[in-house]
Design a protein around this motif. Structure first.
Motif, short mmCIF file in Angstrom:
data_model
loop_
_atom_site.label_atom_id
_atom_site.label_comp_id
_atom_site.label_asym_id
_atom_site.label_seq_id
_atom_site.Cartn_x
_atom_site.Cartn_y
_atom_site.Cartn_z
N ILE A 1 7.87 -6.07 4.32
CA ILE A 1 6.85 -6.32 3.60
C ILE A 1 6.55 -7.83 4.33
N ASN A 2 7.27 -8.70 4.22
CA ASN A 2 6.97 -10.25 4.82
C ASN A 2 6.80 -10.10 6.19
N LEU A 3 7.52 -9.34 7.16
CA LEU A 3 7.32 -9.10 8.56
C LEU A 3 5.88 -8.74 8.75
N LEU A 4 5.68 -7.61 7.98
CA LEU A 4 4.26 -7.02 8.05
C LEU A 4 3.10 -8.04 7.91
N ALA A 5 3.20 -8.69 6.77
CA ALA A 5 2.38 -9.60 6.13
C ALA A 5 2.12 -10.69 7.11
N GLU A 6 2.97 -11.03 7.85
CA GLU A 6 2.90 -12.01 8.90
C GLU A 6 1.94 -11.77 10.13
N LYS A 7 1.76 -10.37 10.31
CA LYS A 7 1.05 -9.82 11.54
C LYS A 7 -0.28 -9.44 11.11
N VAL A 8 -0.55 -8.88 9.94
CA VAL A 8 -1.84 -8.16 9.51
C VAL A 8 -2.39 -8.75 8.24
N SER A 9 -3.54 -8.26 7.64
CA SER A 9 -3.97 -8.51 6.53
C SER A 9 -3.44 -6.97 5.78
N LEU A 10 -2.74 -7.48 4.66
CA LEU A 10 -1.87 -6.34 4.02
C LEU A 10 -2.22 -5.99 2.71
N ASN A 11 -2.41 -5.04 2.08
CA ASN A 11 -2.65 -4.56 0.78
C ASN A 11 -1.62 -3.66 0.32
N LEU A 12 -1.10 -4.02 -0.81
CA LEU A 12 -0.08 -3.22 -1.67
C LEU A 12 -0.62 -2.68 -2.96
N LEU A 13 0.09 -1.69 -3.40
CA LEU A 13 -0.14 -1.35 -4.70
C LEU A 13 1.00 -1.41 -5.65
N VAL A 14 0.52 -2.02 -6.89
CA VAL A 14 1.34 -2.36 -8.00
C VAL A 14 1.02 -1.61 -9.18
N GLU A 15 2.02 -1.33 -9.93
CA GLU A 15 1.64 -0.71 -11.20
C GLU A 15 2.44 -1.05 -12.27
N SER A 16 3.42 -2.17 -12.17
CA SER A 16 4.39 -2.83 -13.21
C SER A 16 4.16 -4.27 -12.81
N VAL A 17 4.65 -4.73 -14.26
CA VAL A 17 4.66 -6.31 -14.13
C VAL A 17 5.88 -6.72 -13.24
N GLU A 18 7.08 -6.01 -13.42
CA GLU A 18 8.33 -5.85 -12.77
C GLU A 18 8.21 -6.17 -11.18
N THR A 19 7.28 -5.35 -10.63
CA THR A 19 7.02 -5.35 -9.35
C THR A 19 6.29 -6.58 -8.80
N TRP B 1 -4.60 -2.23 14.47
CA TRP B 1 -5.28 -2.33 13.42
C TRP B 1 -4.77 -3.57 12.76
N ASP B 2 -5.71 -4.40 11.98
CA ASP B 2 -5.13 -5.55 11.39
C ASP B 2 -5.59 -5.78 10.00
N ASP B 3 -6.30 -4.61 9.36
CA ASP B 3 -6.43 -4.64 7.97
C ASP B 3 -5.92 -3.20 7.22
N ILE B 4 -4.87 -3.35 6.74
CA ILE B 4 -4.10 -2.20 6.37
C ILE B 4 -3.73 -2.26 4.73
N THR B 5 -4.08 -0.96 4.14
CA THR B 5 -3.59 -0.93 2.78
C THR B 5 -2.25 0.10 2.72
N VAL B 6 -1.39 -0.01 2.16
CA VAL B 6 -0.26 0.93 2.11
C VAL B 6 -0.36 1.38 0.60
N ALA B 7 -0.91 2.85 0.65
CA ALA B 7 -1.28 3.38 -0.63
C ALA B 7 0.06 4.16 -1.16
N PHE B 8 1.03 3.30 -1.35
CA PHE B 8 2.04 3.74 -1.95
C PHE B 8 2.78 2.64 -3.04
N PRO B 9 3.24 3.01 -4.21
CA PRO B 9 3.82 2.04 -4.68
C PRO B 9 4.88 1.15 -4.14
N VAL B 10 4.89 -0.16 -4.39
CA VAL B 10 5.84 -1.14 -3.42
C VAL B 10 7.29 -0.97 -3.77
#
Length: 362
Positions: A88-106, A71-80
């Motif tokens: 994250i960088n290794l995976l983002a090189e291979k697939v279209s990756l979506n992540l969850l953010v809930e803070s400015v710091e992240t 699969w090459d379009d993946i959302t990780v539904a857990f806060p980064v």
């Protein structure tokens, strides 16, 4: 012969469950991004692909890497977790990756350390109060969006939520009440930010509401996961019928205590987890016994349930007029309280037709 706790999968029921939610997504013009944390199996995932599903949700980077083989379009539904930036960088090189953010710091951390492009959803709390930004806190949302806007690597995808408090429901009306409240909250965000981000996605993802609701006004994407198997909790909620549950744990009887109306099985917390249901008549329930039917199972055995679990032991409450029906060495078919956690305890599924289906062991 089954000699130890074994999770049985009814492929026909499973495929019907997949087809039903897929059809609902089509009818409502929704993107279908199923959560694969329940089954964690490449082979089960292919049953989705047969219907044209081309994007998925997972709950960890390790799970994403397992499914990235197919699969090459993946959302990780857990806060980064910023400590996993290398992964994250290794995976983002291979697939279209979506992540969850809930803070400015992240968002700031990602901005500084990303080596590849990713998509980001802002997680919204619609009442579950586990994670997510308060939808009324538009200052916090604006601050995250400002940080994303300054990034060359991050693309804002939209707002994502999980109405996990629907799992506490014990009626269809309560599930729909939660669903409608979620729709209203997410519609408010779309109205506020839609002009600024005309392509933003509104994503929801719990099995009870996705199974029972018919109105998805304002929603672009659904991400249910548990529906693939369902379980006893979903039966109690009213999200499915017992005959739709696609997995059952088979456990050998190892002891009988007729004076207490109890059987002891080889099957404990390490096989089922210790998720439970509080039943008005039975008290605490860790699983429901069902009748064996061929290589599968049928109706519930009234009054017969898992009453307690320790590490390897399970204690079964049996109606006095039924306990003479059982002998040491018998196999009991048990519907788990939570199929996601039960599946997570096993290395593979045995189908009712005798086929072994491997699953991730991450």
């Amino acid at each position: 012969m089954i000699t130890k706790p074994t999770l049985i999968l009814d492929e026909e029921k499973c495929r019907k469950n997949i087809g039903a939610i897929h059809q609902k997504a089509l009818e409502n013009k929704l993107d279908f991004r199923p959560h694969f944390k329940t089954h964690q199996s490449l082979e089960v995932g292919r049953w989705f692909k047969e219907l044209g599903v081309d994007k998925i949700t997972v709950s960890s980077l390790k799970m994403a890497n397992y499914f990235a083989d197919e699969w090459d379009d993946i959302t990780v539904a857990f806060p980064v977790n910023i400590l996993e930036i290398d992964e994250i960088n290794l995976l983002a090189e291979k697939v279209s990756l979506n992540l969850l953010v809930e803070s400015v710091e992240t968002a700031q951390f990602l901005n500084k350390h990303l080596g590849h492009n990713i998509g980001v959803f802002i997680k919204i709390d619609v009442g579950y109060h586990r994670t997510g930004v308060d939808p009324k806190d538009t200052d916090a949302i604006d601050a995250i969006l400002k940080e994303i806007a300054g990034s060359a690597r991050i693309v804002f995808k939209g707002f994502l939520t999980h109405a996990g408090h629907s799992y506490d429901s014990r009626s269809v009306d309560r599930v729909l009440e939660i669903h409608n409240a979620s729709l209203e909250i997410m519609a408010g965000l779309k109205a506020r930010y839609g002009a600024q981000f005309p392509d933003l996605t509104i994503s929801i993802g719990d099995t009870p509401t996705c199974s029972l609701a018919e109105d998805f006004t304002g929603i672009d994407e659904i991400r249910p996961g548990n529906f693939v198997f369902y379980d006893l909790t979903q039966v109690y909620i009213g999200a499915c019928k017992l005959e739709q549950v696609a997995v059952a744990m088979v456990c050998p009887v190892v002891a009988i205590h007729r004076e207490r109306d109890e059987l002891v099985i080889y099957g404990g917390g390490v096989h089922f987890s210790k998720d439970r249901i509080e039943d008005e008549s039975c008290g605490t329930v860790f699983g429901q016994i069902v009748e064996r039917s061929g290589n599968g199972w049928g109706n519930e055995v009234k009054g017969m349930y898992v009453k307690s679990l320790s590490q390897e032991h399970g204690v079964i409450s049996v109606p006095r007029d039924k306990i003479s029906n059982y002998s040491i060495g018998n196999e009991l078919f048990i519907i788990p309280v939570h199929s996601c956690m039960t599946a997570d305890m096993t290395n593979s599924y045995l189908t009712t037709t005798g086929k072994q289906i491997p699953r991730s062991t991450i």
